[in-house]
Design an enzyme around this catalytic site. Sequence first.
Site, PDB file in Angstrom:
ATOM      1  NE  ARG A   6      33.139  33.397  31.289  1.00 48.42           N
ATOM      2  CZ  ARG A   6      34.465  33.410  31.224  1.00 48.42           C
ATOM      3  NH1 ARG A   6      35.163  34.139  32.068  1.00 48.42           N
ATOM      4  NH2 ARG A   6      35.100  32.707  30.316  1.00 48.42           N
ATOM      5  CE1 TYR A  31      33.382  32.982  40.286  1.00 50.58           C
ATOM      6  CE2 TYR A  31      32.266  33.163  38.182  1.00 50.58           C
ATOM      7  CZ  TYR A  31      33.420  33.240  38.929  1.00 50.58           C
ATOM      8  OH  TYR A  31      34.598  33.580  38.326  1.00 50.58           O
ATOM      9  N   GLY A  32      30.396  35.522  40.843  1.00 50.51           N
ATOM     10  CA  GLY A  32      31.050  36.491  39.985  1.00 50.51           C
ATOM     11  C   GLY A  32      30.301  37.006  38.785  1.00 50.51           C
ATOM     12  CE  LYS A  81      34.809  38.703  32.243  1.00 45.47           C
ATOM     13  NZ  LYS A  81      36.043  39.427  31.973  1.00 45.47           N
ATOM     14  CG  HIS A  85      37.794  40.091  27.863  1.00 47.88           C
ATOM     15  ND1 HIS A  85      38.099  38.758  27.712  1.00 47.88           N
ATOM     16  CD2 HIS A  85      37.871  40.334  29.200  1.00 47.88           C
ATOM     17  CE1 HIS A  85      38.357  38.224  28.883  1.00 47.88           C
ATOM     18  NE2 HIS A  85      38.217  39.159  29.805  1.00 47.88           N
ATOM     19  CB  SER A 123      39.565  34.673  31.946  1.00 44.80           C
ATOM     20  OG  SER A 123      38.562  35.614  31.683  1.00 44.80           O
ATOM     21  CB  CYS A 167      45.856  34.508  29.180  1.00 42.23           C
ATOM     22  SG  CYS A 167      45.223  32.916  28.642  1.00 42.23           S
ATOM     23  CE  LYS A 203      41.732  40.956  30.488  1.00 43.84           C
ATOM     24  NZ  LYS A 203      41.075  39.723  30.960  1.00 43.84           N
ATOM     25  CG  ASP A 237      38.201  41.772  32.886  1.00 39.76           C
ATOM     26  OD1 ASP A 237      38.847  40.938  32.221  1.00 39.76           O
ATOM     27  OD2 ASP A 237      37.022  41.600  33.215  1.00 39.76           O
ATOM     28  NE  ARG A 258      37.810  34.846  38.689  1.00 35.65           N
ATOM     29  CZ  ARG A 258      37.936  35.335  37.458  1.00 35.65           C
ATOM     30  NH1 ARG A 258      38.336  36.587  37.278  1.00 35.65           N
ATOM     31  NH2 ARG A 258      37.685  34.579  36.405  1.00 35.65           N
TER      32      ARG A 258
END
Length: 647
Positions: free
Chosen positions: A111, A260-261, A269, A289, A311, A313, A315, A336, A430
């Site tokens: 990001r 990217y993502g 997001k 989130h 992120s 951590c 989840k 998420d 990912r």
Amino acid sequence: MPEFDEHGFYSSYSTEAARAVKYRNHNAGLFQQLRGAAVVNGQVSDLTPKVRAYVEENIDLCHPDRVHICDGSERENGYLIQLMQQQGTIMPLPKYQNCWLARTNPADTARVESKTFICTEERSETIPTPKEGIKGTLGNWMSPKKMDEAIKERFTGCMRGRTMYVVPFSMGPIVSPLSKIGIELTDSPYVVASMRIMTRMGEAVLNKLQETDEFVKCLHSVGVPANGFIEMASWPCDPERTIILHKPKNNEIVSYGSGYGGNSLLGKKCFALRIGSTIAKREGWLAEHMLILGITNPKGEKRYIAAAFPSACGKTNLAMMTPSLPGYKVECVGDDIAWMRFDKNGVLRAINPENGFFGVAPGTSTKSNPIAMSTIFKNTLFTNVASTSDGGVFWEGMEDEIQPGVTVTDWRGQRWTKDSKSPAAHPNSRFCTPASQCPIIDPQWEAPEGVPISAILFGGRRPTGVPLVYEARDWKHGVLIGAAMRSEATAAAEHKGKIIMHDPFAMRPFFGYNFGHYLQHWLSMSNKSSNLPKIFHVNWFRKSSEGKFLWPGFGENARVLDWILKRLDNEDCAEETPIGLVPKRGGINLEGLSEKVDMQQLFGLSKNFWLEEVFAIEKYFKEQVGQDLPEDLVRELSGLKKRVEAM
């Protein structure tokens, strides 16, 4: 009619244009035109007037040669997969079923928070006014005028020679009243393939739009560098001019320069959190989130829990936990995002607006998360992981999965060994995989009404000072706990090193509007129900003075959830402390725990640590939130400070 193989892939053609002709001939869209662009798939008549106007407006801006209206079919996906292979964007992973690997440009791997903006008429609508001389960290503001200039400068003609894909998608089950629809326009087949996994995408959404015609506008381009030079043609991007813009007033997202993502999969997001949170504020619900899990105790009683962690951590590990305690069962609703609103009976109900998992690969292993490993090796698009000579993937944590004699190629395409000085997989690499493949997916994960939330957890990586678990005294105190969250920085963003960062509600990069107003919105939820979920803080990452984790984590976290469930039943297993309610001695079930745990260290509360913590929170609120901090939280923090001083 074109020829297809047994997988639905198109016969090989040397250029995108030749393949497009073949594909166009197969579809009813032959000879249709939109603003001079050939419609190579789909029917223009399937577009509602509002969607068609949006598409035409951006054809005029971006000048694509072709328009592809996505239907979400297997046939379409097979075409896109072959196209990306031809372009060198992805490579097959023959060790698994229908799995693929993409390697991005090394300049496009995470990001880009510094290049992400919320656009409102007034700056104060987007971010609080920080203390004079202090750099604000709760988002970036841009005026609508500047946004229009940025779009014009970057997007004019940016899709020339390319295909514009029209991606209709639903965030949440299409039939759910809690869901929202988006239309993403993109020139990236990688985005289309990923959005097919991450959202409900295709023809059914176009049909739904015939009923509502309300959608979030999402415009994306990988971009064309200003000098026209693309260093890595298989992964076009424009990192120098990358920008991600959100205009909440218009429910509009614009993203340029990154493939990217979260920068390009605009349902994630950008929609689910930034625009989602602004819609939620207007409509009186919460876009967060958070993972959602269902947990059933040995008596067969089931509850649902939502949890917010930054992120990387844990989840996904918690959402897919294999409990160590006999008789417990965990099932996954989402890993998420949670969209939550109170029903007519005052019950907070949540849906997972996503359709897939976009998980961090490094650290995911058979030991740490066997459920994830059972989920991801079919129908999955991997990005920036390493590849193996036997046609598989590798990342840090998979050392035990590699067979003797198998060699590894790192995410940059270089030969890798355990003696290499750089990681095999990018730290933010990912897997993008369908949620329906998860062996413990909850039976109610697509329930239109959502699942009832009984508890909300906040947490992060705190190596010192913060106990394994504690309970908020009430809703207002719980909002303070969320607002005061701090955690070590992770690889999902641009930050380097293991500094402790403020990450309120695990939403710091994702607020769609002024954080102070967001806090007031959370506080206002107490007016919607007398049956509010209880709020807890957890910390799996506390370390000993020797630097070793004090708690084994993973499946053993079921012991913490066991205590939380007891507290939901108001069992007398907690005691008051200055920071909240912690387990009484013996309150955490340690029976059968394979390793000895120093519970005194794990739950120890240092007055000096908590004085420093309160000071850091107070300083953060003053410098970053200022006059926008709700009075209720000023009082809550003052109360915490007095209790800590009296320790």
